[in-house]
Each structure stands twice: as structure tokens, then as C-alpha cells.
Design a protein around this motif. Sequence first.
Motif, PDB file in Angstrom:
ATOM      1  N   ASN A 144       0.815  -1.216   0.000  1.00 43.76           N
ATOM      2  CA  ASN A 144       0.000   0.000   0.000  1.00 43.76           C
ATOM      3  C   ASN A 144       0.849   1.268   0.000  1.00 43.76           C
ATOM      4  O   ASN A 144       0.438   2.310  -0.519  1.00 43.76           O
ATOM      5  N   GLN A 145       2.046   1.191   0.580  1.00 42.26           N
ATOM      6  CA  GLN A 145       2.900   2.374   0.707  1.00 42.26           C
ATOM      7  C   GLN A 145       3.824   2.585  -0.487  1.00 42.26           C
ATOM      8  O   GLN A 145       4.517   3.601  -0.562  1.00 42.26           O
ATOM      9  N   THR A 146       3.849   1.639  -1.427  1.00 45.50           N
ATOM     10  CA  THR A 146       4.791   1.755  -2.547  1.00 45.50           C
ATOM     11  C   THR A 146       4.158   1.574  -3.930  1.00 45.50           C
ATOM     12  O   THR A 146       4.577   2.234  -4.881  1.00 45.50           O
ATOM     13  N   ALA A 147       3.187   0.697  -4.068  1.00 46.29           N
ATOM     14  CA  ALA A 147       2.694   0.296  -5.398  1.00 46.29           C
ATOM     15  C   ALA A 147       2.117   1.461  -6.201  1.00 46.29           C
ATOM     16  O   ALA A 147       2.193   1.470  -7.430  1.00 46.29           O
ATOM     17  N   PHE A 148       1.551   2.458  -5.525  1.00 43.98           N
ATOM     18  CA  PHE A 148       0.909   3.573  -6.223  1.00 43.98           C
ATOM     19  C   PHE A 148       1.875   4.376  -7.087  1.00 43.98           C
ATOM     20  O   PHE A 148       1.470   5.060  -8.032  1.00 43.98           O
ATOM     21  N   ALA A 149       3.174   4.333  -6.769  1.00 45.18           N
ATOM     22  CA  ALA A 149       4.169   5.136  -7.492  1.00 45.18           C
ATOM     23  C   ALA A 149       4.694   4.432  -8.740  1.00 45.18           C
ATOM     24  O   ALA A 149       5.491   5.011  -9.481  1.00 45.18           O
ATOM     25  N   ARG A 180       8.470  10.316  -9.513  1.00 44.41           N
ATOM     26  CA  ARG A 180       8.399  10.127  -8.054  1.00 44.41           C
ATOM     27  C   ARG A 180       8.965   8.760  -7.710  1.00 44.41           C
ATOM     28  O   ARG A 180       9.109   7.890  -8.574  1.00 44.41           O
ATOM     29  N   LEU A 181       9.243   8.581  -6.441  1.00 40.16           N
ATOM     30  CA  LEU A 181       9.811   7.323  -5.958  1.00 40.16           C
ATOM     31  C   LEU A 181       9.224   7.009  -4.593  1.00 40.16           C
ATOM     32  O   LEU A 181       9.087   7.891  -3.743  1.00 40.16           O
ATOM     33  N   ALA A 182       8.844   5.746  -4.403  1.00 41.28           N
ATOM     34  CA  ALA A 182       8.415   5.265  -3.085  1.00 41.28           C
ATOM     35  C   ALA A 182       9.373   4.158  -2.664  1.00 41.28           C
ATOM     36  O   ALA A 182       9.630   3.235  -3.442  1.00 41.28           O
ATOM     37  N   ARG A 183       9.911   4.280  -1.455  1.00 44.23           N
ATOM     38  CA  ARG A 183      10.863   3.274  -0.957  1.00 44.23           C
ATOM     39  C   ARG A 183      10.493   2.867   0.461  1.00 44.23           C
ATOM     40  O   ARG A 183      10.223   3.709   1.313  1.00 44.23           O
ATOM     41  N   LYS A 184      10.466   1.561   0.680  1.00 45.47           N
ATOM     42  CA  LYS A 184      10.203   1.019   2.015  1.00 45.47           C
ATOM     43  C   LYS A 184      11.234  -0.066   2.302  1.00 45.47           C
ATOM     44  O   LYS A 184      11.532  -0.898   1.453  1.00 45.47           O
ATOM     45  N   VAL A 185      11.787  -0.053   3.505  1.00 45.26           N
ATOM     46  CA  VAL A 185      12.784  -1.041   3.901  1.00 45.26           C
ATOM     47  C   VAL A 185      12.253  -1.837   5.095  1.00 45.26           C
ATOM     48  O   VAL A 185      11.790  -1.253   6.075  1.00 45.26           O
ATOM     49  N   LEU A 186      12.302  -3.167   4.990  1.00 42.10           N
ATOM     50  CA  LEU A 186      11.835  -4.048   6.063  1.00 42.10           C
ATOM     51  C   LEU A 186      12.984  -4.873   6.618  1.00 42.10           C
ATOM     52  O   LEU A 186      13.878  -5.286   5.875  1.00 42.10           O
ATOM     53  N   LYS A 187      12.931  -5.116   7.890  1.00 41.16           N
ATOM     54  CA  LYS A 187      13.843  -6.079   8.513  1.00 41.16           C
ATOM     55  C   LYS A 187      13.102  -7.408   8.630  1.00 41.16           C
ATOM     56  O   LYS A 187      12.028  -7.484   9.231  1.00 41.16           O
ATOM     57  N   LEU A 188      13.671  -8.455   8.033  1.00 44.31           N
ATOM     58  CA  LEU A 188      13.070  -9.782   8.086  1.00 44.31           C
ATOM     59  C   LEU A 188      13.478 -10.487   9.377  1.00 44.31           C
ATOM     60  O   LEU A 188      14.508 -10.172   9.978  1.00 44.31           O
ATOM     61  N   ASN A 189      12.665 -11.451   9.774  1.00 42.94           N
ATOM     62  CA  ASN A 189      12.945 -12.180  11.017  1.00 42.94           C
ATOM     63  C   ASN A 189      14.074 -13.187  10.865  1.00 42.94           C
ATOM     64  O   ASN A 189      14.643 -13.642  11.853  1.00 42.94           O
ATOM     65  N   SER A 190      14.389 -13.552   9.630  1.00 40.35           N
ATOM     66  CA  SER A 190      15.465 -14.521   9.402  1.00 40.35           C
ATOM     67  C   SER A 190      16.336 -14.049   8.248  1.00 40.35           C
ATOM     68  O   SER A 190      15.917 -13.239   7.425  1.00 40.35           O
ATOM     69  N   ILE A 365      10.340   6.206   2.664  1.00 40.08           N
ATOM     70  CA  ILE A 365      10.731   7.459   2.020  1.00 40.08           C
ATOM     71  C   ILE A 365       9.876   7.665   0.776  1.00 40.08           C
ATOM     72  O   ILE A 365       9.671   6.732  -0.008  1.00 40.08           O
ATOM     73  N   GLN A 366       9.373   8.884   0.609  1.00 37.33           N
ATOM     74  CA  GLN A 366       8.673   9.260  -0.609  1.00 37.33           C
ATOM     75  C   GLN A 366       9.425  10.422  -1.249  1.00 37.33           C
ATOM     76  O   GLN A 366       9.783  11.382  -0.570  1.00 37.33           O
ATOM     77  N   LEU A 367       9.673  10.314  -2.540  1.00 36.91           N
ATOM     78  CA  LEU A 367      10.391  11.363  -3.275  1.00 36.91           C
ATOM     79  C   LEU A 367       9.507  11.856  -4.409  1.00 36.91           C
ATOM     80  O   LEU A 367       8.886  11.050  -5.119  1.00 36.91           O
ATOM     81  N   VAL A 368       9.431  13.170  -4.578  1.00 36.03           N
ATOM     82  CA  VAL A 368       8.654  13.772  -5.684  1.00 36.03           C
ATOM     83  C   VAL A 368       9.530  14.806  -6.367  1.00 36.03           C
ATOM     84  O   VAL A 368      10.147  15.652  -5.712  1.00 36.03           O
ATOM     85  N   LEU A 369       9.591  14.748  -7.700  1.00 36.70           N
ATOM     86  CA  LEU A 369      10.353  15.752  -8.445  1.00 36.70           C
ATOM     87  C   LEU A 369       9.539  17.030  -8.566  1.00 36.70           C
ATOM     88  O   LEU A 369       8.320  16.988  -8.770  1.00 36.70           O
ATOM     89  N   PRO A 370      10.197  18.195  -8.436  1.00 27.99           N
ATOM     90  CA  PRO A 370       9.478  19.455  -8.598  1.00 27.99           C
ATOM     91  C   PRO A 370       9.156  19.719 -10.061  1.00 27.99           C
ATOM     92  O   PRO A 370       9.667  19.031 -10.967  1.00 27.99           O
ATOM     93  N   ILE A 371       8.293  20.680 -10.320  1.00 22.82           N
ATOM     94  CA  ILE A 371       7.900  21.044 -11.677  1.00 22.82           C
ATOM     95  C   ILE A 371       8.312  22.499 -11.924  1.00 22.82           C
ATOM     96  O   ILE A 371       7.980  23.389 -11.123  1.00 22.82           O
ATOM     97  N   ARG A 372       9.044  22.727 -13.006  1.00 26.81           N
ATOM     98  CA  ARG A 372       9.436  24.097 -13.345  1.00 26.81           C
ATOM     99  C   ARG A 372       8.201  24.849 -13.839  1.00 26.81           C
ATOM    100  O   ARG A 372       7.463  24.350 -14.701  1.00 26.81           O
ATOM    101  N   THR A 373       8.015  26.049 -13.343  1.00 30.00           N
ATOM    102  CA  THR A 373       6.850  26.845 -13.751  1.00 30.00           C
ATOM    103  C   THR A 373       7.295  28.110 -14.487  1.00 30.00           C
ATOM    104  O   THR A 373       6.536  29.048 -14.608  1.00 30.00           O
ATOM    105  N   TYR A 374       8.541  28.111 -14.962  1.00 35.34           N
ATOM    106  CA  TYR A 374       9.032  29.265 -15.727  1.00 35.34           C
ATOM    107  C   TYR A 374       9.780  28.797 -16.940  1.00 35.34           C
ATOM    108  O   TYR A 374      10.080  27.612 -17.072  1.00 35.34           O
TER     109      TYR A 374
END
Length: 374
Positions: A144-149, A180-190, A365-374
Motif C-alpha cells: 500500500n505504501q509503494t505500489a501507487f508510485a 516520483r519514488l516510493a521506498r520502504k525497507v523491512l527487517k526480516l525475522n530470518s 521514504i517518498q520522493l517527488v520531483l518538482p515542476i518548473r513553472t518558468y
Amino acid sequence: MKITIKKEILLENLNKVAKAISTKNLVPALAGIKFDLTNEGLTLTASDNDITIRSFIPNKNEDMNIEEEGSIIIMGRYILDIVRKLPDKMIHLEVFDELKVIISTENSEYNLNGINKSEYPNINLEESKTPVIINSKVFKDLINQTAFAASTDESRPPLTGLNFKIIGNELECNSTDSYRLARKVLKLNSICDTDYNIVIPSKNIVEVSKILTDDDMDIELHIFNNKILFKYDNVLFQSRLINGNFPNTANLLPNESMLKITVNVDDLYNVIDRVSILTSDKEKNVVTLETNGNTLTMKSSSVEIGRVEEKMNITKDREEDITISFSARYVMEALKVFETKECEISFVGEVNPIIFKGKDQEDLIQLVLPIRTY
């Protein structure tokens, strides 16, 4: 084949496998659901060659009564509609003359033409000896936190998927559409004996997350060269993997920032939502953010519609100020997945990526690139 089964049990499992029913495949059998009945229980299988889902309903006295074993393929959309609309609690299925299926209740009877089980492709749902094991609720949050990107542009296949990197006891999930970029890091139990770097189609893995419940159970990931099998409860979900290299996104994340601000996630989301009402391009819906002291000003304007401006209080880590424009939709989708009350926004410059992190939540972490308006 002859069985009487509780409607809600059958419908629940039909809904799970129905996501894999083929609507465009040249193989007629793939438009159906394969029923395999043994004394142990009923197995339902559906596939479109891209994904395969198999669900097993164990034989429990109160849920089903098995009178005769057998196998048959029943057209998916018809069996689903019939079972969904029947009012009775128990449903009787029986196969006559090998290919005739009768679905009956106390007051209803449907006769359907089935397809011989031999026409169903041979699908190997193999399991590896050393699966990667993750808590199902944690895994669902990850998706849910990554697939949308992920991208929807098929011209760059790797970007339409989620990149899983597994090294030791760490799983890093990335998705990006180049803006944009969505990144999630998990620690596994093994600790995993093998390192993995795979790309899973995002639409397929989203379907996996829909099958998962909020129960505190484990999901197994069985990873192969060209496919991945998810095993959860009594369900097997197999998906192809995407060929091609996922871009190295690590170098997109800046090591330093010129300014960090801390804001309430819900307040910022609502401000952007209101300000974006007057944007003329609903796809990009560009809004501009300005900081001045401890005040953040969000604004947008359109020659045809008008202009809007809204202020809110923020906390800054230094005296610097910034003016930057971005897609309201992209930032709102990024903010929506944070579970913390506050988020930290890092700015490197007016044309550099904007980094969003939950307060005290370094693993997302969520990253979004800015948009130039000039």
C-alpha cells in the motif's frame, strides 16, 4: 463430482481465484475455474498465464458434504454470478455425463456446460525449499505504501513493477514512474541464504494484497528465475516476473539538504487538496509552496479560473526559505501512506527532488520531483 457446500465459503474462495480468470485468452478453458474435488476438500484454480491463483477449501463437516470425487472446469463469470445471487445457505454441485454441471438449491436449479479438465493447461505451482517469510499485515502495508508510485506506461516494463531487493535479513522495495519514488525497507525475522533483485508487476502484487486479511499470519515468498509464488493460508498466488533491470534509485536520494521543515501530515494534505481545486490541468495540478519564517504558503492560479492562497504554521531546521512547485496529486498520494502524525520534508533546491519522511519513521521514504513553472 458431487458436493454440497456452504454458499459463503464457496463464494469467498471463488472471489479470490476469480481475479485470475482470463477474458482475452485464446484458450477457452482459461475463461473458467477448475474444480478439483477429493476427500480432503475442494481446490479451485484460475489462470490467465500472467497470474495463477489456487485456493483450497478443506473438508469440514459443517461446511461441506463430499459424495463423489471428480474434476470439471466451469465458466468463471457464470458460476460466480449464480453463487453470488442464490439466497440459500447450502449449494449442491453435481457433474453428469462428464461435462454437464447442475447447480441446485432447495428452490433453484441451473444447468451449465462444463469443460473437460484435460483441456486446462498444466500449471506448476512449485515451492522453493527456502521461502522468504513476512508477516502478512507488514507485507500488505509495504504494498500500500509503494505500489501507487509504479508507472502505467508499458513502454518501460521495469517501471511498471515493484523492485524487491533482498540481502541478508533486509528487504528493500522501490517503485517509480520517473517523476516520483516510493521506498520502504523491512527487517526480516530470518537471514536469507540467497540475495534477490526482482521486479514484480505492480498490478499483480496489488491483487495479492487484496487477498490478505488483517489476521496476524505469515506470507511465504517462493522466488524463482522468472516467477514468484505467494503462499498465504490456503491460497497460492503465482505471478510472472518482469525482465529487465530496474534503475538504481539510490543515487536519487540526496545526502544533504538546504532546508528541512516539519508539518502535520493531515493538515498539509488538506491544504494541498483545497489549493489544487483551482488548478486547470487536472493531471499535473501544479501548486506552489513558499516558506517565509515559520509560515508555509501554498498557492495555485489559473488564468481561466482564478487564484487561491492558504497559509499554515511549520517548524524549520534553519533560516533558509524556498519556493518550489510540484504536482498536488503526487504529493497527496505520498502523504496518504504515512502512519505518523508529522512528516519531515527535505529540500535541496528549487529544481531538486523533494524528500518526505514520517517523523521518526526512517524505513519509509517518498520522493517527488518538482515542476518548473518558468
